[in-house]
Write a protein that holds these residues in place. Structure first.
Motif, PDB file in Angstrom:
ATOM      1  N   ALA A  44      49.844  46.390  24.132  1.00  0.00           N
ATOM      2  CA  ALA A  44      50.712  46.652  22.987  1.00  0.00           C
ATOM      3  C   ALA A  44      52.149  47.288  23.496  1.00  0.00           C
ATOM      4  O   ALA A  44      53.124  46.894  23.066  1.00  0.00           O
ATOM      5  CB  ALA A  44      49.993  47.516  22.037  1.00  0.00           C
ATOM      6  N   SER A  45      51.848  47.884  24.440  1.00  0.00           N
ATOM      7  CA  SER A  45      53.121  49.013  24.918  1.00  0.00           C
ATOM      8  C   SER A  45      54.054  47.856  25.751  1.00  0.00           C
ATOM      9  O   SER A  45      55.217  48.173  25.596  1.00  0.00           O
ATOM     10  CB  SER A  45      52.740  50.112  25.963  1.00  0.00           C
ATOM     11  N   GLU A  68      53.815  46.493  32.244  1.00  0.00           N
ATOM     12  CA  GLU A  68      52.491  46.569  32.774  1.00  0.00           C
ATOM     13  C   GLU A  68      51.987  45.283  32.740  1.00  0.00           C
ATOM     14  O   GLU A  68      52.201  44.260  31.746  1.00  0.00           O
ATOM     15  CB  GLU A  68      51.417  47.298  31.660  1.00  0.00           C
ATOM     16  N   VAL A  69      51.688  44.710  34.024  1.00  0.00           N
ATOM     17  CA  VAL A  69      51.314  43.353  34.322  1.00  0.00           C
ATOM     18  C   VAL A  69      49.649  43.020  34.089  1.00  0.00           C
ATOM     19  O   VAL A  69      48.895  43.685  34.627  1.00  0.00           O
ATOM     20  CB  VAL A  69      51.655  42.628  35.548  1.00  0.00           C
ATOM     21  N   PRO A  70      49.234  42.088  33.111  1.00  0.00           N
ATOM     22  CA  PRO A  70      47.819  41.720  33.320  1.00  0.00           C
ATOM     23  C   PRO A  70      47.580  40.950  34.413  1.00  0.00           C
ATOM     24  O   PRO A  70      48.021  40.665  35.681  1.00  0.00           O
ATOM     25  CB  PRO A  70      47.701  40.598  32.102  1.00  0.00           C
ATOM     26  N   ALA A  71      46.166  40.674  34.611  1.00  0.00           N
ATOM     27  CA  ALA A  71      45.566  39.773  35.805  1.00  0.00           C
ATOM     28  C   ALA A  71      46.322  38.668  35.991  1.00  0.00           C
ATOM     29  O   ALA A  71      46.805  37.755  35.065  1.00  0.00           O
ATOM     30  CB  ALA A  71      43.898  40.008  35.658  1.00  0.00           C
ATOM     31  N   LEU A 109      59.321  45.224  25.652  1.00  0.00           N
ATOM     32  CA  LEU A 109      60.337  44.144  25.692  1.00  0.00           C
ATOM     33  C   LEU A 109      61.451  43.816  24.757  1.00  0.00           C
ATOM     34  O   LEU A 109      62.423  43.609  24.878  1.00  0.00           O
ATOM     35  CB  LEU A 109      59.361  42.845  25.708  1.00  0.00           C
ATOM     36  N   VAL A 110      60.981  44.255  23.430  1.00  0.00           N
ATOM     37  CA  VAL A 110      62.026  44.256  22.340  1.00  0.00           C
ATOM     38  C   VAL A 110      62.556  45.362  21.838  1.00  0.00           C
ATOM     39  O   VAL A 110      63.404  45.529  20.968  1.00  0.00           O
ATOM     40  CB  VAL A 110      61.157  43.607  21.173  1.00  0.00           C
TER      41      VAL A 110
END
Length: 283
Positions: A189-190, A219-222, A195-196
């Protein structure tokens, strides 16, 4: 068909573009075409051409062109400092030179001639995609032919101007609406909020394949298996910085996609030069 324009210098960038080559993405061929299709269509409309007739796409500055015969020429899009102003058309005399001296507004400008330019086509399109070896690469001394003739095109008319709905200004504050991307739910969510909530800057490393944004690291997911990528996709790299896929961008990719720009806004985004600050909001 007669030779009407000589390329004295392609400047920062000068290429033939049209509406691109849709329908080939499944074979790995990007759609390509004009970066700002609205402006391309406006230039063609000034001369009564079909909307997707091949035009010259001019980038930033430095282009030098010479008219080889009396020719109606239309210009639309960014103001690159040429003597012919955007959103207008005139019949220019043989020997007249057009120089794009400096970028004042926007990034891409489109020059049309009667009937469009007569150039070879690849996969049904005249658009140049140098990265993938498609289209005619323009060099000093190249001469281009027009499909139509300027003879008696607009007798007694000195100048034509685009109507209001065929014009755009590129100096307004820029905010874009975003749609959730395919991996939206995989991002924290962060990251969605950052981004906005913050301002992003277009990087100088941007080009026709993608516009890179500079800002805080998300923060990048897998990682994900490679999958289709559409123009306007916000791919988040391993460094946490977004890349917005543009018209010559890859058709597949393995970066997670947080957001997608509305297709109608791609033209407006394309006219944002490096250093432009952008803000986004969720639709």
């Amino acid at each position: 068909m007669t030779e009407c324009i000589e390329i004295l210098s392609p400047g920062v960038g000068c290429s033939i573009q049209d509406a691109g080559r849709p329908g080939w993405r499944r074979f790995g061929v990007p759609p390509g075409g004009a970066m700002d299709r609205f402006s391309m269509r406006s230039a063609n409309r000034l001369l009564g051409n079909r909307p997707d007739a091949p035009v010259l796409e001019l980038l930033m500055q430095g282009q030098k062109l010479r008219l080889l015969e009396d020719t109606w020429v239309a210009l639309a899009g960014g103001d690159l400092g040429a003597s012919l102003k955007p959103w207008s058309a005139e019949c220019l005399p043989a020997g007249k030179e057009l120089h794009c001296l400096n970028r004042y507004e926007g990034l891409w400008s489109y020059l049309a001639v009667p009937g469009g330019f007569e150039v070879p086509r690849w996969f049904g399109s005249a658009s140049t995609d140098a990265r993938n070896g498609l289209g005619q690469v323009l060099r000093n001394g190249d001469c281009l032919r027009s499909v139509g003739s300027s003879r008696d095109l607009y007798p007694g008319v000195q100048r034509r101007l685009s109507v209001a709905e065929d014009r755009r200004s590129f100096s307004a504050e820029l905010e874009f609406e975003l749609l959730p991307g395919p991996q939206f739910d995989s991002f924290a969510a962060s990251a969605r909020a950052v981004l906005v909530e913050l301002t992003w800057t277009i990087s100088s490393r941007s080009d026709r394949t993608g516009y890179r944004l500079k800002g805080p690291a998300l923060e990048v997911p897998a990682s994900i298996p490679s999958e289709p990528v559409l123009p306007g996709s916000f791919q988040i790299t391993g460094s946490g910085q977004p890349i917005i896929t543009m018209t010559d961008g890859p058709t597949v990719g393995g970066y997670a996609k947080l957001a997608v720009l509305k297709e109608a806004d791609l033209d407006r985004l394309a006219q944002c030069a490096p250093g432009t600050q952008l803000r986004f909001r969720w639709a």
